[in-house]
Design a protein around this motif. Structure first.
Motif, short mmCIF file in Angstrom:
data_model
loop_
_atom_site.label_atom_id
_atom_site.label_comp_id
_atom_site.label_asym_id
_atom_site.label_seq_id
_atom_site.Cartn_x
_atom_site.Cartn_y
_atom_site.Cartn_z
N LEU A 189 0.92 -1.07 -0.12
CA LEU A 189 0.11 -0.42 0.31
C LEU A 189 1.09 1.16 0.23
O LEU A 189 1.95 1.99 0.58
N ALA A 190 0.71 1.66 -0.54
CA ALA A 190 1.76 3.35 -0.97
C ALA A 190 0.82 4.61 -0.88
O ALA A 190 -0.62 4.51 -1.57
N THR A 191 1.19 5.32 0.16
CA THR A 191 0.28 6.21 0.50
C THR A 191 1.14 8.02 0.04
O THR A 191 2.03 7.68 0.69
N GLU A 192 0.34 7.98 -0.54
CA GLU A 192 0.76 10.32 -1.39
C GLU A 192 1.24 10.79 -0.12
O GLU A 192 -0.14 10.98 0.56
N TRP A 193 1.95 11.48 0.46
CA TRP A 193 1.82 12.34 1.05
C TRP A 193 1.67 14.22 0.78
O TRP A 193 0.62 14.49 1.59
N SER A 194 1.72 14.66 -0.66
CA SER A 194 1.14 15.50 -0.29
C SER A 194 -0.02 15.51 -0.44
O SER A 194 -1.15 14.36 -0.67
N CYS A 195 -0.73 16.49 -1.09
CA CYS A 195 -2.06 16.74 -0.53
C CYS A 195 -2.93 16.39 -2.33
O CYS A 195 -2.89 16.24 -3.23
N ASN A 196 -3.75 15.89 -1.90
CA ASN A 196 -4.93 15.31 -2.66
C ASN A 196 -6.05 14.69 -2.92
O ASN A 196 -7.20 14.02 -3.12
N SER A 197 -6.05 15.68 -1.53
CA SER A 197 -7.97 16.30 -1.85
C SER A 197 -8.72 14.54 -1.03
O SER A 197 -9.99 14.20 -1.53
N GLY A 198 -7.73 14.10 -0.13
CA GLY A 198 -8.67 12.45 0.37
C GLY A 198 -8.26 11.88 -0.38
O GLY A 198 -9.33 10.25 -0.55
N GLN A 199 -8.26 11.37 -1.96
CA GLN A 199 -7.95 10.47 -2.75
C GLN A 199 -6.92 9.71 -3.33
O GLN A 199 -5.33 9.97 -2.57
N ALA A 201 -3.58 7.91 -4.79
CA ALA A 201 -2.98 8.21 -6.21
C ALA A 201 -3.31 7.10 -7.43
O ALA A 201 -2.22 6.74 -8.24
N THR A 202 -4.04 6.71 -7.93
CA THR A 202 -4.92 5.60 -8.75
C THR A 202 -3.36 6.13 -9.80
O THR A 202 -3.76 7.05 -10.57
N GLY A 203 -3.08 5.06 -10.23
CA GLY A 203 -2.28 5.40 -12.27
C GLY A 203 -0.41 6.07 -11.66
O GLY A 203 -0.73 6.44 -12.82
N ARG A 204 -0.72 6.74 -10.34
CA ARG A 204 0.23 7.89 -10.53
C ARG A 204 1.44 7.41 -9.83
O ARG A 204 2.46 7.99 -10.13
N VAL A 221 10.33 4.46 -4.09
CA VAL A 221 9.12 4.65 -5.30
C VAL A 221 8.41 5.69 -5.11
O VAL A 221 8.65 5.99 -3.79
N GLY A 222 8.20 6.37 -5.72
CA GLY A 222 8.06 7.99 -6.07
C GLY A 222 6.20 8.01 -6.29
O GLY A 222 5.98 6.93 -7.03
N VAL A 223 5.78 9.47 -6.40
CA VAL A 223 4.06 9.52 -7.06
C VAL A 223 4.39 10.79 -7.69
O VAL A 223 5.10 11.59 -7.55
N THR A 239 -2.76 3.85 -1.88
CA THR A 239 -2.72 3.14 -3.33
C THR A 239 -2.24 2.07 -3.06
O THR A 239 -1.13 1.07 -3.53
N PRO A 240 -3.43 0.42 -3.82
CA PRO A 240 -2.51 -0.56 -3.75
C PRO A 240 -1.38 -0.81 -4.69
O PRO A 240 -1.89 -0.27 -5.83
N LEU A 241 -0.60 -1.51 -4.34
CA LEU A 241 0.79 -1.50 -5.50
C LEU A 241 1.30 -2.85 -5.31
O LEU A 241 0.99 -3.17 -4.61
N THR A 242 1.31 -3.46 -6.61
CA THR A 242 1.34 -4.75 -6.43
C THR A 242 2.85 -4.90 -7.37
O THR A 242 3.27 -4.18 -8.61
N VAL A 243 4.70 -5.28 -6.95
CA VAL A 243 5.61 -5.75 -7.80
C VAL A 243 6.12 -7.09 -7.64
O VAL A 243 5.84 -7.61 -6.64
N ASP A 244 6.50 -7.31 -9.33
CA ASP A 244 7.08 -8.58 -9.27
C ASP A 244 8.37 -8.70 -9.12
O ASP A 244 8.79 -7.73 -8.82
N LEU A 245 8.62 -9.99 -8.48
CA LEU A 245 9.73 -10.18 -8.28
C LEU A 245 11.05 -11.29 -8.93
O LEU A 245 9.77 -11.82 -9.86
#
Length: 270
Positions: A189-199, A201-204, A221-223, A239-245
């Motif tokens: 799970l990736a949580t964006e730090w900057s303001c995003n109106s509580g949404q 970061a899907t796709g970013r 990982v960045g956004v 935001t869900p994130l899947t990483v292949d190994l």
């Protein structure tokens, strides 16, 4: 391996040894992040650690400090006596014992003091703070201490290598899919730090670096910036994130190598 990847390997060594002086890498602050690699593009690394370039610029809650200053940790007692007395007696953010702090930035017009937190402060959602930070400047906009100096930042933070053009995220394991030894992918799970109106970061969300070693899986990982517009600041959901190994996870540690030193990625708390 490119310079940025080599730097990440050294940062992971830092978390294993708990010694900032063991940080590794050849990257400088001017290096742009490489494109996100696939697992098949990322070779297992046995690169020996090298000192991180002392001039590499790190950010700690928006305040810039150098890797060299973080490693050297010059005692705050080296401050000029007059400024030291101002800080210890400050009505804005009083410092009770300068001996607990070190100098991260020191100039005639700007001083940054830091002290390591033991244990670190876990604010939840992967936001773990390793240091207290106090920035004081000879600028009119700061909260005044006297006629010259004022506090412009007082916070807790963890230093990170800046990713050009990308914002910061915190990473946790997805509690709905905890990692297993035979996994060939990670659910995060990736949580964006900057303001995003509580949404979310899907796709970013962008994976800048994946480095697999015998003992670690190192992630950076960045956004990407969100579209232009006005955004308010309630807490953003993860935001869900899947990483292949490249191979099965086994007993390897999963770490966020954008931090200095790197942070192990764990399940969310709080």
């Amino acid at each position: 391996m490119d310079p940025l990847a080599t730097a990440r390997v050294g940062l992971v060594v830092g978390i294993v040894t708990s010694a900032v002086v063991a940080l590794a890498g050849c990257a400088s602050a001017g290096n742009a992040p490489s494109p996100a690699p696939s697992a098949t593009d990322t070779a297992a690394s046995s690169t020996a650690p090298h000192p991180l370039d002392p001039d590499t610029i790190l950010t700690c809650q928006g305040v810039e400090v150098s890797a060299g200053a973080l490693a050297e940790r010059m005692p705050a007692s080296e401050l000029p006596a007059e400024l030291a007395a101002l800080l210890e007696g400050s009505p804005v953010v009083p410092i009770d014992d300068l001996d607990d702090w070190f100098l991260a930035v020191s100039s005639d017009e700007h001083v940054v003091l830091m002290r390591e937190l033991d244990p670190p402060v876990d604010l939840g959602a992967g936001d773990v703070r390793d240091f207290d930070l106090l920035s004081v400047s000879a600028t009119p906009g700061a909260m005044p201490i006297d006629d010259t100096w004022g506090v412009d930042v007082s916070t807790s933070c963890s230093p990170r290598i800046a990713l050009d053009g990308l914002g910061e995220v915190s990473l946790t394991l997805d509690p709905a899919a905890p990692p297993q030894a035979d996994d060939r992918e990670l659910s995060l799970l990736a949580t964006e730090w900057s303001c995003n109106s509580g949404q979310p970061a899907t796709g970013r969300i962008e994976v800048v670096e994946i480095v697999e070693t015998e003992t670690t899986v190192e992630l950076v990982v960045g956004v990407a910036p969100h579209p232009e517009g006005a955004y308010n600041c309630p807490s953003n959901p993860p935001t869900p994130l899947t990483v292949d190994l490249q191979r099965e996870l086994g007993d390897r540690a999963i770490v966020d190598a954008s931090f200095v030193p790197a942070h192990e990625i764990t399940a969310p708390t709080g």
